[in-house]
Enzyme design. Structure first.
Site, PDB file in Angstrom:
ATOM      1  N   SER A  31      18.869  38.241   0.367  1.00  8.84           N
ATOM      2  CA  SER A  31      18.915  38.563   1.920  1.00  8.84           C
ATOM      3  C   SER A  31      19.989  38.596   2.460  1.00  8.84           C
ATOM      4  O   SER A  31      20.991  39.137   2.099  1.00  8.84           O
ATOM      5  CB  SER A  31      17.863  37.349   2.366  1.00  8.84           C
ATOM      6  OG  SER A  31      17.602  37.634   3.510  1.00  8.84           O
ATOM      7  N   ASP A  83      12.642  41.836   2.058  1.00 11.61           N
ATOM      8  CA  ASP A  83      13.367  40.734   1.703  1.00 11.61           C
ATOM      9  C   ASP A  83      12.880  40.132   0.526  1.00 11.61           C
ATOM     10  O   ASP A  83      11.828  39.401   0.520  1.00 11.61           O
ATOM     11  CB  ASP A  83      13.344  39.791   2.936  1.00 11.61           C
ATOM     12  CG  ASP A  83      14.382  38.904   2.998  1.00 11.61           C
ATOM     13  OD1 ASP A  83      14.856  38.574   2.075  1.00 11.61           O
ATOM     14  OD2 ASP A  83      14.895  38.446   4.315  1.00 11.61           O
TER      15      ASP A  83
END
Length: 275
Positions: free
Chosen positions: A41, A198
């Protein structure tokens, strides 16, 4: 832990600027030379910037972009990145910072892997991604650990990508942007022809492959439940960071988060006996 073989950059959106401040102080006082690095991320961008030696450029560029935005919602945005400016701004910054020079440094650096995640393709990447987000948030607050598995039960899969190779191919910025697709705020992206979201919903602190040697894990929030693993050191912010995960309107919060990382690094070094 004088010189860990592995460093893990946890996710956390804009909270990852804490990692930038932390590692800047470490570089000045006790430079680390790991064999392997992983990121997920926002940590994928933080790790890339650290390996490329352009952390300060990342901070300055992101703050400059934030000065142009007064709201996190843009109902009249005409691009293909949804009704918020987040994805367009984030990718704009990533592409500026991870330029050809930065990618060359990453390509020639230590082994670097970035975790990406794939949602089930049905009924849609966006809708299933939203379901993964719900599972992730629930587990985060109930279990309180940086390592997850609830989203996997809903069909989420994750894999580590060779970021050195991506950098050699000039695709590091694309990979970093794909690693930070937060549904449903961001529009689904693709990597190797598959939808990605993500991967922090799969694991906020992914270990490298192979996983061997002392490991420093840079978290971006405080957790109530951390695994006790021999040779693994988790480091967390001393308090909640000033920066919110996806508030793209206040550059000063980024600078304050960076400063908090610097302060926490000095405290860490004092405790370790390096300063």
């Amino acid at each position: 832990m004088n010189n860990p073989k592995q460093i893990v950059f946890s996710g956390g959106g804009l909270r990852c600027f804490w990692q930038g401040g932390f590692m800047t102080v470490m570089d000045e006082t006790n430079p680390l030379k790991p064999q392997r690095v992983t990121g997920v991320s926002g940590g994928a961008l933080a790790g890339s910037a650290w390996l490329a030696g352009c952390e300060q450029k990342l901070l300055d560029t992101m703050c400059d972009v934030f000065e142009t935005k007064g709201s996190n919602v843009d109902l009249f945005h005409n691009g293909d990145k949804g009704i918020t400016p987040h994805q367009s701004l984030y990718c704009e910054v990533v592409e500026q910072v991870l330029d050809a020079e930065a990618q060359a440094k990453v390509a020639d650096g230590p082994a670097f892997q970035i975790l990406i995640a794939h949602p089930p393709e049905r009924p849609s990447a966006r809708m299933t991604g939203a379901a993964m987000t719900v599972a992730y948030e629930a587990e985060l607050h109930i279990v309180g650990s940086p390592h997850f598995n609830w989203a996997e039960k809903f069909g989420l899969s994750a894999r580590l990508i060779d970021a050195n190779a991506a950098a050699r191919d000039g695709k590091l910025a694309e990979l970093v942007c794909g690693a930070a697709v937060i549904p449903p705020v961001f529009e689904p992206a693709e990597w190797d022809g598959r939808s990605v979201i993500d991967a922090g919903m799969a694991d906020q602190a992914p270990m490298p492959d192979p996983d061997d040697g002392d490991t420093l894990v840079l978290l971006t929030r405080r957790y109530k439940s951390l695994p006790d693993v021999d040779g693994r050191r988790y480091v967390m912010p001393s308090d909640e960071t000033p920066a919110d995960k996806i508030d793209f309107t206040d550059g000063q919060k980024l600078r304050d988060t960076w400063a908090q990382g610097e302060s926490d690094a000095r405290r860490f070094l004092d405790h370790e006996g390096h300063a």
